[in-house]
Design a protein around this motif. Structure first.
Motif, mmCIF file in Angstrom:
data_model
loop_
_atom_site.group_PDB
_atom_site.id
_atom_site.type_symbol
_atom_site.label_atom_id
_atom_site.label_comp_id
_atom_site.label_asym_id
_atom_site.label_seq_id
_atom_site.Cartn_x
_atom_site.Cartn_y
_atom_site.Cartn_z
ATOM 1 N N LEU A 133 0.848 -1.194 0.000
ATOM 2 C CA LEU A 133 0.000 0.000 0.000
ATOM 3 C C LEU A 133 0.882 1.243 0.000
ATOM 4 C CD1 LEU A 133 -2.847 1.329 0.378
ATOM 5 C CD2 LEU A 133 -2.414 1.180 2.839
ATOM 6 N N ARG A 140 -2.753 5.769 -1.916
ATOM 7 C CA ARG A 140 -3.799 4.783 -2.197
ATOM 8 C C ARG A 140 -4.530 4.338 -0.935
ATOM 9 N NH1 ARG A 140 -1.483 1.001 -7.185
ATOM 10 N NH2 ARG A 140 -0.870 2.766 -8.520
ATOM 11 N N HIS A 181 0.319 3.435 9.608
ATOM 12 C CA HIS A 181 0.799 2.391 8.702
ATOM 13 C C HIS A 181 2.304 2.178 8.875
ATOM 14 C CE1 HIS A 181 -2.722 1.286 6.342
ATOM 15 N NE2 HIS A 181 -3.055 2.570 6.251
#
Length: 375
Positions: free
Chosen positions: A61, A65, A79
């Motif tokens: 990822l 996105r 993340h």
């Protein structure tokens, strides 16, 4: 320490992979540097990283996105911290990438570095990095190398990088124990968290000294300007020949040449030092942020207060610098004698202003953390 993802696989949960790297601007005009950067790094993602990950059942990822609504910066940080694996494209030493990479390093979780050959930042040149070239064969070779790194890492575990070993008090989120024999006793000389804070503090002290030198140079130039300005104004009122006025300007230029040189050199050193410190300070602040205040330990409060104090010093320096820059620009057209020192002053102003925002961001974050700890 060897970090393994085997425990994730045993839980029948997909291994998460986040990619950090330069993004560019997809809306920039065709042919612009921003659009070219977007196209290049998208190609690296789609032709190198994504297929290499797909071979092992992972869906990488990128920041652009992320589908969920919310604060983008917070989502990226989550993340970076929480993903099982991060692949970082360090090409060009993009400041945002270096900050996110520093944040990732302190978690001790697996990270794979890639970068375009010849475009790697000096700061992390010693860390093993997969090089790639822009040619079709170069990208294919890079994909194969990443596949090999993933195969070995997923099977045998990923070796911790130096930053993670330095911050060895932070354990992997999955609770994986250190590999046999991987004990603190084996690395008695490795610095700990407080050593890292101390190293940053040393750098901040040098930055403060740079600011003091900048302030003194400004004060010297201002005093000389006032002194010679009165002389030049007197010559103008006396209607002396233009050659006499030029001689007065030449004397003024000579008097400020040395402090102007010092101002330029110090500003250059200051800007370089700030750029070098930025990723480390941001990573340290992020570490403090994710650590409960009761676990901060000795030295953390002092580190945060030093950042707050640094802002006050910076504001004092900037007060004189802003006026000096405007005055210098107004002198450029008067005579060739003043051009060199005035250009040095102008260059110093631009360099300092370009990095001063970092100090304000550091101090703002530090104040927030201190308020959280005392609230």
């Amino acid at each position: 320490m060897i970090t393994t993802l085997a425990a994730r696989d045993e839980q029948d949960r997909d291994v998460t992979c986040f990619v950090i790297g330069p993004i560019g601007n997809s809306y920039a005009p065709h042919g612009s540097p921003e659009r070219a950067a977007y196209e290049h790094h998208l190609r690296v993602f789609e032709q190198v990283i994504a297929p290499a990950c797909a071979r092992y059942g992972m869906t990488p990822l990128r920041a652009d996105r992320i589908a969920h609504a919310g604060d983008v910066n917070e989502q990226i940080c989550r993340h970076v911290i929480q993903s099982d694996l991060v692949i970082a494209d360090v090409t060009g030493g993009n400041p945002n990438v270096m900050y996110e990479l520093g944040l990732r390093h302190i978690t001790g979780k697996p990270t794979i570095h890639i970068g375009e050959h010849g475009q790697l930042p000096f700061d992390i040149a010693s860390i093993r990095t997969i090089h790639y070239e822009r040619s079709r064969s170069g990208l294919a070779d890079a994909r194969e190398t990443i596949e090999n790194a993933l195969e070995v890492g997923l099977r045998d575990g990923f070796e911790s990088l130096t930053p993670a070993r330095v911050l060895r008090g932070i354990q992997p989120a999955d609770g994986t124990p250190a590999a046999p024999g991987d004990t603190a006793e084996q690395d008695e000389e490795a610095p700990g968290l407080l050593d890292e804070f101390a190293a940053i503090e040393d750098g901040l002290e040098q930055v403060t000294e740079d600011m003091d030198t900048i302030t003194k140079a400004i004060e010297t130039i201002a005093a000389l300007t006032e002194q010679h300005g009165a002389e030049i104004a007197g010559l103008a009122q006396a209607h002396v020949p233009m050659s006499a006025r030029l001689a007065g300007l030449a004397r003024y230029a000579e008097s400020i040449s040395s402090p102007a040189d010092e101002l330029k050199d110090t500003a250059h050193a200051f800007a370089r030092r700030m750029t070098s410190l930025d990723s480390g300070v941001r990573a340290a602040l992020s570490l403090v942020e994710i650590t409960p205040p009761e676990e901060w330990g000795e030295g953390t409060d002092e580190f945060l207060r030093q950042l707050v104090d640094l802002e006050a010093t910076a504001q004092e320096s900037m007060a004189g610098l802003d006026g000096m820059g405007s005055a210098a620009d107004g002198l450029l057209s008067l005579s060739r004698h003043v051009r060199k020192p005035v250009k040095n002053i102008s260059a110093a102003v631009k360099q300092v202003v370009s990095v001063m925002a970092c100090v304000e961001e550091w101090a703002g974050k530090a104040r927030t953390l201190l308020e959280r700890a005392t609230g």
